[in-house]
Every structure is written in structure tokens, then in C-alpha cells.
Design a protein around this motif. Sequence first.
Motif, PDB file in Angstrom:
ATOM      1  N   CYS A   1       0.816  -1.225   0.000  1.00 20.92           N
ATOM      2  CA  CYS A   1       0.000   0.000   0.000  1.00 20.92           C
ATOM      3  C   CYS A   1       0.846   1.271   0.000  1.00 20.92           C
ATOM      4  CB  CYS A   1      -0.933   0.023   1.209  1.00 20.92           C
ATOM      5  SG  CYS A   1      -2.244  -1.213   1.180  1.00 20.92           S
ATOM      6  N   HIS A   2       1.974   1.232   0.703  1.00 17.08           N
ATOM      7  CA  HIS A   2       2.763   2.454   0.883  1.00 17.08           C
ATOM      8  C   HIS A   2       3.989   2.521  -0.018  1.00 17.08           C
ATOM      9  CE1 HIS A   2       0.408   3.713   4.356  1.00 17.08           C
ATOM     10  NE2 HIS A   2       0.471   2.476   4.811  1.00 17.08           N
TER      11      HIS A   2
ATOM     12  N   GLY B   1       4.536   6.016  -1.002  1.00 15.96           N
ATOM     13  CA  GLY B   1       3.101   6.128  -1.171  1.00 15.96           C
ATOM     14  C   GLY B   1       2.619   5.599  -2.506  1.00 15.96           C
ATOM     15  N   THR B   2       1.381   5.154  -2.543  1.00 15.83           N
ATOM     16  CA  THR B   2       0.756   4.668  -3.765  1.00 15.83           C
ATOM     17  C   THR B   2      -0.669   5.214  -3.834  1.00 15.83           C
ATOM     18  OG1 THR B   2      -0.159   2.651  -2.761  1.00 15.83           O
ATOM     19  CG2 THR B   2       2.099   2.530  -3.588  1.00 15.83           C
ATOM     20  N   SER B   3      -1.426   4.732  -4.787  1.00 14.83           N
ATOM     21  CA  SER B   3      -2.809   5.180  -4.924  1.00 14.83           C
ATOM     22  C   SER B   3      -3.693   4.694  -3.776  1.00 14.83           C
ATOM     23  CB  SER B   3      -3.390   4.694  -6.257  1.00 14.83           C
ATOM     24  OG  SER B   3      -3.338   3.278  -6.330  1.00 14.83           O
TER      25      SER B   3
ATOM     26  N   GLY C   1      -2.338   4.050  -0.527  1.00 14.69           N
ATOM     27  CA  GLY C   1      -1.750   4.386   0.766  1.00 14.69           C
ATOM     28  C   GLY C   1      -0.861   5.610   0.667  1.00 14.69           C
ATOM     29  N   PRO C   2      -0.888   6.489   1.679  1.00 17.24           N
ATOM     30  CA  PRO C   2      -0.084   7.718   1.624  1.00 17.24           C
ATOM     31  C   PRO C   2       1.393   7.439   1.866  1.00 17.24           C
ATOM     32  CG  PRO C   2      -1.154   7.533   3.745  1.00 17.24           C
ATOM     33  CD  PRO C   2      -1.659   6.385   2.921  1.00 17.24           C
ATOM     34  N   THR C   3       2.219   8.419   1.548  1.00 15.82           N
ATOM     35  CA  THR C   3       3.638   8.318   1.858  1.00 15.82           C
ATOM     36  C   THR C   3       3.840   8.344   3.373  1.00 15.82           C
ATOM     37  OG1 THR C   3       5.810   9.362   1.578  1.00 15.82           O
ATOM     38  CG2 THR C   3       3.892  10.811   1.651  1.00 15.82           C
TER      39      THR C   3
END
Length: 268
Positions: free
Chosen positions: A64-65, A71-73, A75-77
Motif C-alpha cells: 500500500c505504501h 506512497g501509492t494510490s 496508501g499515503p507516503t
Amino acid sequence: MSRITARRRHPLARYAVLIFALAIFGVGYTTIAKFSRPAEATLATGQDPVAEGKNLFQAHCSSCHGLSAEGTSTGPTLIGVGAAAVDFQVSSGRMPAANPGAQAPRKPTAPWVTPEKIEALAAYVQSLGGGPTVPEEKWLDASLGSEAKGGELFRANCIQCHNWAGGGGALTQGKYAPALNAPSEKQIYEAMATGPQAMPVFNDSTITPEQKRDIIAYVKGVREQTDPGGFGLGRIGPVTEGLVAWIVGISVLALAAIWITAKKRQKP
């Protein structure tokens, strides 16, 4: 000597000096950072907690991150969120998240989660870009705080979402303020310091560590209160109390009216 002076006046000389200085600075900083890590910052197994945390992150969080916490779509950084955010999210079971949604609910921790692994994971995220650290024990001792001062701070900063008794409440877009009857003293402090979900960040310049301790003392004091007068009704306040009184009162009056009219019909 004149040859050196001539080269020094070359148009590219300033760029060469700049590149050389940056290289020296980078090598020096890397060396200092490598050897300035405290000796106690190792796990019981003797392994570097940052290296152990990186392995845990890539196994349980990178989907996710991102592999580097960029970060990804979904999960945040996590760069710059700090160790306190990791400790709060993982120790409360919110992370790793089972299903992405408007808000990650509190749930039992994952089977692999232990205090040592949380510490290692937090150390890795902390190494990526700093951020709020795990609070010291002296700021978590509610006996040293002022429940009265904590109540004033809580009513000024927290009651809008959590209500005066920490019962929680609904927010917009599917989010909500959770009840405060479950989190530990450390989790309450970390939530204030990191601002999870829709909660704002209350850093030390906004609410000092001493004031955070006072708020913890107030929350713990409210937990221990009882409702000797009857049902608490969620401790939301006069709105629910008035609603219940209205519904119960109207229902009693309606039943009384039905009973009176039924008795009159039975007379010859």
C-alpha cells in the motif's frame, strides 16, 4: 605557480570546486550518520532495528505504501510521519489495513505484531525523514497531570468531535471520531502528536507535552466516572436526553389516553 593560477581562473573551475565540496560533504555526512547511531539502538537479537524494520515494512506494508514508503494510490507516503504514527497505527490494529476505506477502524493486532517488531518498524520509518517520536514515559503518567486543566483543554480542542466524555461521533465522508475508552495513554498522546485520519495535528507548540499529559489525565478520569442517576445515553448530552424524554413522555401519554377511552367504552 602561474599555471595553477591560470587554471583557477578557468570558467569551469568554480563548478569543479562546488562538485568537490558537495562530494566531501556527502561522504562526511554518511560516515557521521552511520557511526552516530546509539549503541542501545539494537534489538534483543543484536540486529539493527532499522534493517529489521525495513524487512517488516517490505513484507507487510509496501503493497500500500510503496517499497520505499513513497506512497501509492491506496496508501499515503510515510516519509516524515515519524515513529509515533507507526506505533499508534500498528499497536491499535489499524494497520496493516484489511480493506482500504474512508477510515481504518481499531481492531485486534495482526498475528505477527509484537512490541519489538513495532519498535523496529517505527525505527525504520523514523529513519526515512524524521517526524514525531514515541513519547517518553514521564509524559504518559496521568497521576502527574491535572485533570481540571486537561478538561479545559479537552473542551477547547477535542469536544467538537469526541464529545465531552470521549464517546466519539460521526464526521463527514464516512469518517468518525472514535471513542476514547480503549486507547492507552501512549496511544492518546501519539494521536495528538500525529493527527491520524481526520484528526488535526497538535504538535508541541500547539499543545505542550505537559498539557497532553493533563488531557490524558482528564480522559482517564472520565472513564472512571459512573452514571448514578440512571442510563448514560452515550453521554452525548441534553439532545439525547430530551429526545428520550419526549419519546417516552409522548408514548406514556398516548397509552394513558387509549386506556382512559377504553375504560369509558366499557360503561353501559
